[in-house]
Each structure stands twice: as structure tokens, then as C-alpha cells.
Design a protein around this motif. Structure first.
Motif, PDB file in Angstrom:
ATOM      1  N   GLY A 171       3.988   6.693   0.169  1.00  0.00           N
ATOM      2  CA  GLY A 171       2.549   6.612   0.374  1.00  0.00           C
ATOM      3  C   GLY A 171       1.758   7.243  -0.769  1.00  0.00           C
ATOM      4  O   GLY A 171       0.648   6.826  -1.067  1.00  0.00           O
ATOM      5  N   ASP A 201      -1.594   0.626   2.488  1.00  0.00           N
ATOM      6  CA  ASP A 201      -2.490   1.290   3.452  1.00  0.00           C
ATOM      7  C   ASP A 201      -3.947   0.891   3.242  1.00  0.00           C
ATOM      8  O   ASP A 201      -4.669   0.591   4.190  1.00  0.00           O
ATOM      9  CB  ASP A 201      -2.347   2.819   3.347  1.00  0.00           C
ATOM     10  CG  ASP A 201      -0.972   3.302   3.769  1.00  0.00           C
ATOM     11  OD1 ASP A 201      -0.304   2.584   4.525  1.00  0.00           O
ATOM     12  OD2 ASP A 201      -0.562   4.397   3.331  1.00  0.00           O
ATOM     13  N   GLY A 214       1.465  -0.191   5.812  1.00  0.00           N
ATOM     14  CA  GLY A 214       2.695  -0.896   5.385  1.00  0.00           C
ATOM     15  C   GLY A 214       3.331  -1.684   6.518  1.00  0.00           C
ATOM     16  O   GLY A 214       3.477  -2.917   6.431  1.00  0.00           O
TER      17      GLY A 214
HETATM   18  O1  KG4 Z   1       7.759   8.071   2.220  1.00  0.00           O
HETATM   19  P1  KG4 Z   1       6.730   7.983   3.271  1.00  0.00           P
HETATM   20  O2  KG4 Z   1       7.175   7.957   4.705  1.00  0.00           O
HETATM   21  O3  KG4 Z   1       5.681   9.132   3.139  1.00  0.00           O
HETATM   22  C1  KG4 Z   1       5.265   9.618   1.894  1.00  0.00           C
HETATM   23  O4  KG4 Z   1       6.033  10.410   1.309  1.00  0.00           O
HETATM   24  O5  KG4 Z   1       4.203   9.157   1.473  1.00  0.00           O
HETATM   25  O6  KG4 Z   1       5.879   6.670   2.940  1.00  0.00           O
HETATM   26  C2  KG4 Z   1       4.802   6.294   3.729  1.00  0.00           C
HETATM   27  C3  KG4 Z   1       4.309   4.971   3.183  1.00  0.00           C
HETATM   28  C4  KG4 Z   1       2.996   4.530   3.824  1.00  0.00           C
HETATM   29  O7  KG4 Z   1       2.115   4.154   2.785  1.00  0.00           O
HETATM   30  C5  KG4 Z   1       3.413   3.340   4.648  1.00  0.00           C
HETATM   31  O8  KG4 Z   1       2.383   2.367   4.786  1.00  0.00           O
HETATM   32  C6  KG4 Z   1       4.586   2.797   3.865  1.00  0.00           C
HETATM   33  O9  KG4 Z   1       5.266   3.938   3.429  1.00  0.00           O
HETATM   34  N1  KG4 Z   1       5.491   1.975   4.697  1.00  0.00           N
HETATM   35  C7  KG4 Z   1       5.704   0.666   4.479  1.00  0.00           C
HETATM   36  C8  KG4 Z   1       6.557   0.219   5.520  1.00  0.00           C
HETATM   37  N2  KG4 Z   1       6.858   1.287   6.310  1.00  0.00           N
HETATM   38  C9  KG4 Z   1       6.191   2.364   5.780  1.00  0.00           C
HETATM   39  N3  KG4 Z   1       5.226  -0.174   3.537  1.00  0.00           N
HETATM   40  C10 KG4 Z   1       5.600  -1.463   3.577  1.00  0.00           C
HETATM   41  N4  KG4 Z   1       6.413  -1.951   4.547  1.00  0.00           N
HETATM   42  C11 KG4 Z   1       6.917  -1.169   5.521  1.00  0.00           C
HETATM   43  N5  KG4 Z   1       7.721  -1.683   6.457  1.00  0.00           N
END
Ligand code: KG4
Ligand code: ZN
Length: 375
Positions: A171, A201, A214
Motif C-alpha cells: 500500500g 486504493d 485492491g
Molecule cells: O502489504 P500490505 O498489506 O500493507 C502495506 O504494507 O501497505 O498492502 C496493502 C495494499 C493495499 O493497497 C491493498 O489495496 C492492496 O495491498 N491489496 C491488493 C489486493 N489485496 C490487497 N491489491 C490488488 N489486489 C488484491 N487482491
């Protein structure tokens, strides 16, 4: 070696017990995502407050799972006098833990501090070594967790071989790094503005979809692609795709989506189509530049990681391109629940990069980059 991992960098409060960096014994997560979906994004102060509420129950839950105990009944949880027995065995079990690992950055300072201070207190009280872990590096280690016990795939894929190229798409970050060995990470490229997850997002918000965007976009796109061809999904730009570097830029995509949304009547009826278009644009640039990097650096493995790695279509397109290009490389992507934030990867990263420091030297660092060494 048994490591208790603690992760509180953003809106997830997580704790896990991992044996020898690969075997998951306990894994607990509390998420304040639902609260943030009401405000359309994370308000740091609210996230920190939720971290404080959740940190001790989550650590207890992970320890309970690891000690083979059942979780407490609602009655026990609500009634301290009935909790004595389970608390005793938790504190007994924590004595068996060899080390504590905690995310010290990057992330939201208020959230990070909750995990760091909890870990330092446990380290002091139980006299356990403490390993500060870089959250971004830890995401990569989702690819080292044993699959046999966690997934429907009963066969365990072997651990990734080095050198590896790792794409961390979360994210807040989009980083491409060359991992020559544990602890030997070189920067290859990254985003110049918004991260890939941030692009998902923000675009989702423009379409009126809930946070996190996402999964919301992925679901809408899946509906669209289930009855429409994926060819000609070229409505949105692929910024700097042809530049001779490994950088990305996603802020222009958000502006392009905004413009299209503003001039489209009945946007509600186009949510699925726009979602598919947005997803395709983000995936195209991520995959194209990563494939070019694979050709240049010739690594033995490619490790997709971070929350966006949970995206099914991103994985499929990566695998197809690797086949098409006949690249000899092992492609790894974690199972979705280990791609998004969790403490399993914190404990795993600590095992493979085991360098404890005195508890009073552990400090949160919200600005940490993926190539920053300890402290
Ligand atoms: O790594 P993470 O859980 O948290 C951070 O370290 O930021 O990543 C969260 C991000 C969010 O922007 C979310 O929208 C995205 O990962 N995300 C996805 C999916 N699942 C989570 N993006 C695209 N497709 C998905 N299935
Ligand atoms: Zn993350």
C-alpha cells in the motif's frame, strides 16, 4: 528456534509464532480495516488507538495457538477470574520462545510504537533477545513459509534460491530489489510517486468502492473478465513503461481515471469495466518492467510480495509472461493471507537475518527504506 513475531506498522495488529523460519505454529491478526473503510482511508490516530486495544489479545491468541491450546471461550475472555488457567499456560509458553521479532519501520509512527514498545517490554520481562525487522524486507519472506500446512497445495515448494529478484508491491511501497543472499539487498527500482497498492486504493475511491481498494477492484474486474475478453483493455495510460529503467509512476493513472469518471454518465454501470481497465494498466507496467529486469539480472528466483501480490490476475500474467519468454526462473508468490500484512513474515525474516540487539536500542523508524540496514 521459536520466534514470536509482532507487526503493527499500519492498520493490522498481528502476532505469530514461527519455528525455524518456515513452520507456522500460531498466527493472529486483528484488523481495523472496517473502521477505515468508513472514512475511505486510514486516519493514523484511529489506527494507533486500535493497535493499543488489540495488541495484548492478539499476542495472547498467537501464543495460545502455538501452545496447542484452544482459544478462550467468550465467558473466559469476559471474566478475568475464569481466565487464570489459560493465562498461566500462555506465560509458561512464552518462556519457550527463543526470541522476539518486531517491525520497527517503515509505517505509521503511532502504530509502530505500539508493537515496538510491547516487544521491548516482553523482551525485558522474559529476558528474550529482540530482533528489529524491516517490514518491507519481511514481505519478501512470505515466500519462505512452508506451504504444506497452510495451503491446499500439499506439496511444499522448496525455498527460493539466490540470487533472487524481489518485487515488493504494497500500500505504501513499490520496490524492485536484487537479493543476493539473506541480508544482502541491492536497490533496482521503485515508484517515483504513488505505490501500486495506493493506486488501487485511490482509483477504487474514485469509483466509489470501499477501502482497501485492491481487493474491491480485483473482485469487480473478475466479474467483468468472467464474461468479457481481456484484450483491448487500453483505456488508461501505462506510465513510463518504455523508459529504460526499473522505475514506476502511478499518480498519472489516478488523474486519468478521475478525468474518465468525470466525463462518464452512469459510472455505476461501468464500475466493473473501469476496474478491469485499472487493474490491467497497473499489472502491465509492473510485469513489463520486472520481465526486463529478469532478462538483465538473470536471477534464479522471482519473489512477488506485499499486499498487491494477493492479486490473482497479477500472478497469472506474471506466470504466463515467464512461460512465453521461456525464462528459466522459479516464480514464487505467497498465499494471499501471507501477502498482506501479518506477523508470520516478521518472525521468518528475523530467523533468516538473526541479529538481536539490546531491547533499549530498538527504536521505531517510520521512514525506513527497503535497503536500510538495522537502525
Ligand atoms: O502489504 P500490505 O498489506 O500493507 C502495506 O504494507 O501497505 O498492502 C496493502 C495494499 C493495499 O493497497 C491493498 O489495496 C492492496 O495491498 N491489496 C491488493 C489486493 N489485496 C490487497 N491489491 C490488488 N489486489 C488484491 N487482491
Ligand atoms: Zn505491508
Amino acid at each position: 528456534m521459536l520466534i514470536l513475531g509482532i507487526e503493527t506498522s499500519c492498520d493490522e495488529t498481528a502476532a505469530a509464532v514461527v519455528k525455524d523460519g518456515t513452520e507456522l505454529l500460531g498466527n493472529a491478526i486483528a484488523s481495523s480495516t472496517e473502521m477505515h473503510s468508513k472514512t475511505g482511508g486510514i486516519i493514523p490516530e484511529n489506527a494507533a488507538r486500535e493497535q493499543i486495544r488489540s495488541i495484548l489479545p492478539v499476542i495472547n491468541q498467537a501464543l495460545q495457538q502455538a501452545s496447542g491450546q484452544k482459544e478462550p471461550t467468550t465467558d473466559q475472555a469476559n471474566n478475568p477470574s475464569k481466565r487464570t488457567a489459560s493465562n498461566m499456560s500462555q506465560s509458561h509458553f512464552i518462556k519457550k520462545i527463543d526470541s522476539i521479532a518486531v517491525t520497527y519501520g517503515p509505517g505509521l509512527i503511532g502504530s509502530l510504537l505500539v508493537g515496538v514498545e510491547a516487544a521491548k517490554t516482553l523482551s525485558y520481562v522474559y529476558n528474550k533477545p529482540i530482533v528489529p525487522v524491516n517490514h518491507l524486507v519481511a514481505h519478501i519472506y512470505a515466500n519462505f513459509i512452508s506451504r504444506a500446512q497452510n495451503s491446499k497445495l500439499k506439496t511444499q515448494k522448496r525455498s527460493p534460491a539466490f540470487p533472487a529478484l524481489a518485487l515488493v508491491v504494497s500500500g505504501g511501497h513499490t520496490d524492485l530489489v536484487l537479493v543476493k543472499d539473506h541480508g544482502d539487498i541491492k536497490w533496482v527500482g521503485g515508484t517515483r510517486d504513488d505505490a501500486a497498492g495506493e493506486a488501487f486504493d485511490k482509483c477504487a475511491r474514485l469509483l466509489g468502492l470501499t477501502y482497501p481498494g485492491g481487493p474491491a477492484i480485483a473482485n469487480q474486474a473478475e466479474t467483468f473478465l468472467s464474461h468479457k475478453n481481456s484484450e483491448n483493455l487500453n483505456r488508461f495510460p501505462r506510465p513510463i513503461i518504455n523508459e529504460n529503467n526499473y522505475d514506476w509512476s502511478f499518480s498519472g493513472l489516478k488523474t486519468a481515471v478521475l478525468r474518465e469518471v468525470q466525463k462518464t454518465n452512469n459510472i455505476d454501470q461501468k464500475t466493473a469495466e473501469f476496474s478491469a481497465e485499472i487493474q490491467e494498466a497497473i499489472i502491465d507496467v509492473l510485469v513489463e518492467k520486472s520481465i526486463r529486469a529478469i532478462k538483465q539480472f538473470r536471477p534464479k528466483s522471482f519473489l512477488l510480495s506485499g499486499g498487491v501480490a494477493a492479486n490473482k490476475r497479477l500472478r497469472e500474467i506474471f506466470i504466463n509472461r515467464i512461460k512465453q519468454e521461456k525464462l528459466t526462473i522459479d516464480f514464487f508468490a505467497p498465499e494471499p493471507k501471507l501477502a498482506t500484512d501479518n506477523a508470520v513474515v516478521i518472525a521468518a525474516a528475523a530467523y533468516y537475518n538473526y541479529s538481536p540487539i539490546p531491547w533499549h536500542e530498538v527504536n521505531a523508524n517510520p521512514q525506513l527504506s527497503i535497503v536500510d540496514q538495522l537502525q
